[in-house]
Design a protein around this motif. Structure first.
Motif, PDB file in Angstrom:
ATOM      1  N   SER A 175     -42.524  75.346  26.684  1.00 28.16           N
ATOM      2  CA  SER A 175     -41.803  75.608  25.231  1.00 28.16           C
ATOM      3  C   SER A 175     -41.763  77.165  25.075  1.00 28.16           C
ATOM      4  CB  SER A 175     -42.315  75.126  24.047  1.00 28.16           C
ATOM      5  OG  SER A 175     -43.772  75.676  23.876  1.00 28.16           O
ATOM      6  N   THR A 176     -40.672  77.753  24.793  1.00 26.58           N
ATOM      7  CA  THR A 176     -40.321  79.152  24.628  1.00 26.58           C
ATOM      8  C   THR A 176     -40.010  79.456  23.134  1.00 26.58           C
ATOM      9  OG1 THR A 176     -37.956  78.911  25.263  1.00 26.58           O
ATOM     10  CG2 THR A 176     -39.575  79.292  26.933  1.00 26.58           C
ATOM     11  N   SER A 177     -40.178  80.594  22.751  1.00 27.84           N
ATOM     12  CA  SER A 177     -39.733  81.276  21.488  1.00 27.84           C
ATOM     13  C   SER A 177     -38.136  81.522  21.680  1.00 27.84           C
ATOM     14  CB  SER A 177     -40.573  82.457  21.133  1.00 27.84           C
ATOM     15  OG  SER A 177     -40.274  83.414  21.780  1.00 27.84           O
ATOM     16  N   THR A 178     -37.466  81.795  20.624  1.00 28.55           N
ATOM     17  CA  THR A 178     -36.392  82.593  20.617  1.00 28.55           C
ATOM     18  C   THR A 178     -36.602  83.965  21.079  1.00 28.55           C
ATOM     19  OG1 THR A 178     -36.340  83.341  18.051  1.00 28.55           O
ATOM     20  CG2 THR A 178     -35.276  81.072  18.599  1.00 28.55           C
ATOM     21  N   LEU A 179     -35.546  84.583  21.499  1.00 27.58           N
ATOM     22  CA  LEU A 179     -35.344  86.086  22.051  1.00 27.58           C
ATOM     23  C   LEU A 179     -35.452  86.931  20.896  1.00 27.58           C
ATOM     24  CD1 LEU A 179     -34.436  84.546  24.587  1.00 27.58           C
ATOM     25  CD2 LEU A 179     -33.265  86.564  25.001  1.00 27.58           C
ATOM     26  N   ASP A 180     -36.099  87.951  20.878  1.00 23.77           N
ATOM     27  CA  ASP A 180     -36.245  89.109  19.914  1.00 23.77           C
ATOM     28  C   ASP A 180     -35.984  90.351  20.480  1.00 23.77           C
ATOM     29  OD1 ASP A 180     -36.049  90.118  17.417  1.00 23.77           O
ATOM     30  OD2 ASP A 180     -38.118  89.441  16.966  1.00 23.77           O
ATOM     31  N   ASP A 181     -35.381  91.434  19.939  1.00 22.45           N
ATOM     32  CA  ASP A 181     -35.404  92.730  20.451  1.00 22.45           C
ATOM     33  C   ASP A 181     -36.816  93.552  20.370  1.00 22.45           C
ATOM     34  OD1 ASP A 181     -35.208  94.816  17.815  1.00 22.45           O
ATOM     35  OD2 ASP A 181     -34.411  92.773  17.479  1.00 22.45           O
ATOM     36  N   ARG A 182     -36.708  94.379  21.479  1.00 23.09           N
ATOM     37  CA  ARG A 182     -38.120  95.081  21.774  1.00 23.09           C
ATOM     38  C   ARG A 182     -37.767  96.152  22.537  1.00 23.09           C
ATOM     39  NH1 ARG A 182     -43.334  93.557  21.002  1.00 23.09           N
ATOM     40  NH2 ARG A 182     -42.249  92.725  19.170  1.00 23.09           N
ATOM     41  N   THR A 183     -38.326  97.272  22.289  1.00 23.27           N
ATOM     42  CA  THR A 183     -38.264  98.573  23.236  1.00 23.27           C
ATOM     43  C   THR A 183     -39.140  98.702  24.334  1.00 23.27           C
ATOM     44  OG1 THR A 183     -39.244  99.949  21.688  1.00 23.27           O
ATOM     45  CG2 THR A 183     -36.684  99.652  21.268  1.00 23.27           C
ATOM     46  N   LEU A 184     -39.005  99.321  25.312  1.00 24.41           N
ATOM     47  CA  LEU A 184     -39.787  99.897  26.381  1.00 24.41           C
ATOM     48  C   LEU A 184     -39.510 101.210  26.850  1.00 24.41           C
ATOM     49  CD1 LEU A 184     -40.339  96.602  28.517  1.00 24.41           C
ATOM     50  CD2 LEU A 184     -42.058  97.742  27.166  1.00 24.41           C
ATOM     51  N   MET A 185     -40.475 102.171  26.728  1.00 24.40           N
ATOM     52  CA  MET A 185     -39.909 103.559  27.083  1.00 24.40           C
ATOM     53  C   MET A 185     -38.901 103.770  26.252  1.00 24.40           C
ATOM     54  SD  MET A 185     -40.270 103.202  31.283  1.00 24.40           S
ATOM     55  CE  MET A 185     -40.272 104.966  31.566  1.00 24.40           C
ATOM     56  N   ASN A 186     -39.092 103.691  25.112  1.00 27.65           N
ATOM     57  CA  ASN A 186     -37.935 103.949  24.031  1.00 27.65           C
ATOM     58  C   ASN A 186     -36.476 103.639  24.132  1.00 27.65           C
ATOM     59  OD1 ASN A 186     -39.897 105.303  22.178  1.00 27.65           O
ATOM     60  ND2 ASN A 186     -39.661 107.292  23.609  1.00 27.65           N
ATOM     61  N   ARG A 187     -36.453 102.568  25.183  1.00 32.31           N
ATOM     62  CA  ARG A 187     -35.070 101.863  25.558  1.00 32.31           C
ATOM     63  C   ARG A 187     -34.959 100.542  24.999  1.00 32.31           C
ATOM     64  NH1 ARG A 187     -34.922 106.514  25.982  1.00 32.31           N
ATOM     65  NH2 ARG A 187     -34.057 107.730  27.777  1.00 32.31           N
ATOM     66  N   ASP A 188     -33.941 100.162  24.796  1.00 30.15           N
ATOM     67  CA  ASP A 188     -33.598  98.925  23.793  1.00 30.15           C
ATOM     68  C   ASP A 188     -33.763  97.599  25.164  1.00 30.15           C
ATOM     69  OD1 ASP A 188     -33.153 100.044  21.697  1.00 30.15           O
ATOM     70  OD2 ASP A 188     -30.730 100.053  21.994  1.00 30.15           O
ATOM     71  N   GLY A 189     -34.342  96.676  24.485  1.00 30.05           N
ATOM     72  CA  GLY A 189     -34.338  95.498  25.288  1.00 30.05           C
ATOM     73  C   GLY A 189     -34.641  94.177  24.423  1.00 30.05           C
ATOM     74  N   TYR A 190     -35.412  93.186  25.064  1.00 25.36           N
ATOM     75  CA  TYR A 190     -35.697  91.988  24.529  1.00 25.36           C
ATOM     76  C   TYR A 190     -36.828  91.369  25.267  1.00 25.36           C
ATOM     77  CZ  TYR A 190     -30.876  92.050  22.343  1.00 25.36           C
ATOM     78  OH  TYR A 190     -29.753  92.554  21.803  1.00 25.36           O
ATOM     79  N   TYR A 191     -37.358  90.381  24.545  1.00 26.00           N
ATOM     80  CA  TYR A 191     -38.535  89.631  24.897  1.00 26.00           C
ATOM     81  C   TYR A 191     -38.627  88.366  24.342  1.00 26.00           C
ATOM     82  CZ  TYR A 191     -41.216  89.600  20.474  1.00 26.00           C
ATOM     83  OH  TYR A 191     -41.659  89.422  19.128  1.00 26.00           O
ATOM     84  N   ALA A 192     -39.493  87.616  24.953  1.00 29.56           N
ATOM     85  CA  ALA A 192     -39.685  86.087  24.594  1.00 29.56           C
ATOM     86  C   ALA A 192     -40.964  85.684  25.083  1.00 29.56           C
ATOM     87  CB  ALA A 192     -38.584  85.193  25.015  1.00 29.56           C
ATOM     88  N   ASN A 193     -41.748  84.760  23.983  1.00 33.05           N
ATOM     89  CA  ASN A 193     -42.890  84.105  24.483  1.00 33.05           C
ATOM     90  C   ASN A 193     -42.718  82.944  24.954  1.00 33.05           C
ATOM     91  OD1 ASN A 193     -44.203  86.546  23.550  1.00 33.05           O
ATOM     92  ND2 ASN A 193     -44.285  85.735  21.640  1.00 33.05           N
ATOM     93  N   TYR A 194     -43.931  82.359  25.647  1.00 35.80           N
ATOM     94  CA  TYR A 194     -43.811  81.091  26.236  1.00 35.80           C
ATOM     95  C   TYR A 194     -45.044  80.342  26.109  1.00 35.80           C
ATOM     96  CZ  TYR A 194     -45.617  82.644  30.604  1.00 35.80           C
ATOM     97  OH  TYR A 194     -46.567  83.105  31.703  1.00 35.80           O
ATOM     98  N   ARG A 195     -45.287  78.999  26.338  1.00 40.23           N
ATOM     99  CA  ARG A 195     -46.437  78.016  26.254  1.00 40.23           C
ATOM    100  C   ARG A 195     -46.213  77.278  27.431  1.00 40.23           C
ATOM    101  NH1 ARG A 195     -49.296  73.838  24.439  1.00 40.23           N
ATOM    102  NH2 ARG A 195     -51.665  74.237  23.638  1.00 40.23           N
ATOM    103  N   GLY A 196     -47.170  76.833  28.451  1.00 41.25           N
ATOM    104  CA  GLY A 196     -46.886  75.653  29.042  1.00 41.25           C
ATOM    105  C   GLY A 196     -48.375  75.082  29.306  1.00 41.25           C
ATOM    106  N   THR A 197     -48.129  73.871  29.745  1.00 43.44           N
ATOM    107  CA  THR A 197     -49.439  73.147  30.337  1.00 43.44           C
ATOM    108  C   THR A 197     -49.276  72.552  31.771  1.00 43.44           C
ATOM    109  OG1 THR A 197     -49.748  72.292  27.788  1.00 43.44           O
ATOM    110  CG2 THR A 197     -51.088  71.266  29.624  1.00 43.44           C
ATOM    111  N   TYR A 198     -50.399  72.882  32.486  1.00 40.97           N
ATOM    112  CA  TYR A 198     -50.316  72.647  33.908  1.00 40.97           C
ATOM    113  C   TYR A 198     -50.832  71.237  33.877  1.00 40.97           C
ATOM    114  CZ  TYR A 198     -49.968  77.277  35.695  1.00 40.97           C
ATOM    115  OH  TYR A 198     -49.517  78.703  36.096  1.00 40.97           O
ATOM    116  N   TYR A 199     -50.688  70.576  35.076  1.00 43.97           N
ATOM    117  CA  TYR A 199     -51.119  69.036  35.364  1.00 43.97           C
ATOM    118  C   TYR A 199     -52.400  68.969  35.106  1.00 43.97           C
ATOM    119  CZ  TYR A 199     -46.343  68.261  37.772  1.00 43.97           C
ATOM    120  OH  TYR A 199     -45.038  68.419  37.891  1.00 43.97           O
TER     121      TYR A 199
END
Length: 247
Positions: A175-199
């Motif tokens: 499962s993943t989260s929705t995208l949200d804006d986030r800067t890196l090195m003062n430059r615009d960008g996006y990020y998202a989180n996830y959660r997974g379960t292995y076998y």
């Protein structure tokens, strides 16, 4: 006359003795200890059977512990003494040291003692030598060239593509989260989180970040961590972001 009186007294004694025996063998005595890992139920089944006639058959179901019970009974649950209690994970703390990736043209701070792999000129891979819940946290930082018309819409697609690639292997739940804006090195960008379960049941949580840099380049960051220590490792990501600089 004496014989009749003796017979009456004997009969009264027999009746009294029968009443005492019936009372002593009537079942579990009030106040007796109940064994652990069971539930006690008090029911009006007998009264209901009288109301419904001799053909009445009460339906059955399952209580929260999987025991068979009759519908209409009033449960008085007693929690089993051996119910499992989730093991709390301790918060992890880190001491940080400076890392310079000359070929990427960046510097940042990372936890001391983590392995640093710069064998690929386009990326840096950091790995925690300590495994928690059977998983070693790792963070990959990459800088790559893009076309001159690359824009923030393409950055969003890059985040989605990274999530798709990460999630398509080895996970039975994803499962993943929705995208949200986030800067890196003062430059615009996006990020998202996830959660997974292995076998094997191992839970992994992570974050993907992408930002558009000057000079037709993007920086991508991917942190993967043992799921139950997610907050501690997201602090590592936050510290990396705060100390990330161009050389």
């Amino acid at each position: 006359m004496k014989r009749m009186l003796f017979a009456a007294v004997l009969l009264a004694l027999l009746v009294a003795l029968a009443g005492c025996t019936s009372s002593e063998n009537s079942g579990i005595k009030e106040g007796a200890a109940v064994p652990p890992s069971v539930s006690v139920y008090r029911s009006n089944q007998g009264a209901a059977q009288q109301d419904q006639g001799t053909d009445y058959q009460p339906s059955t179901g399952r209580d929260t512990y999987g025991n068979s019970v009759q519908v209409g009974a009033t449960p008085i649950p007693i929690d089993p003494v051996d119910m499992p209690t989730p093991t709390p994970r301790p918060s992890l703390t880190f001491e940080y040291g400076a890392v310079s990736a000359d070929r990427l043209g960046i510097s940042f701070e990372a936890p001391q003692g983590w392995y640093v792999d710069m064998s690929d000129s386009s990326m840096v891979v950091l790995t925690d030598p300590n495994a928690y819940d059977g998983f070693n946290a790792n963070m990959t930082i990459r800088i790559q060239n893009v076309s001159s018309d690359y824009n923030l819409s393409d950055v969003k697609e890059e985040v989605r593509a990274m999530l798709k690639e990460i999630g398509q292997y080895n996970f039975i739940e994803w499962s993943t989260s929705t995208l949200d804006d986030r800067t890196l090195m003062n430059r615009d960008g996006y990020y998202a989180n996830y959660r997974g379960t292995y076998y094997d049941g191992t839970v992994v949580r992570g974050r993907v970040m992408v930002a558009l840099l000057d000079g037709n380049r993007i920086i991508t960051v991917h942190m993967a961590a043992p799921g139950w220590f997610n907050e501690s490792y997201m602090n590592v990501v936050a510290h990396f972001r705060d100390t990330l600089r161009a050389l």
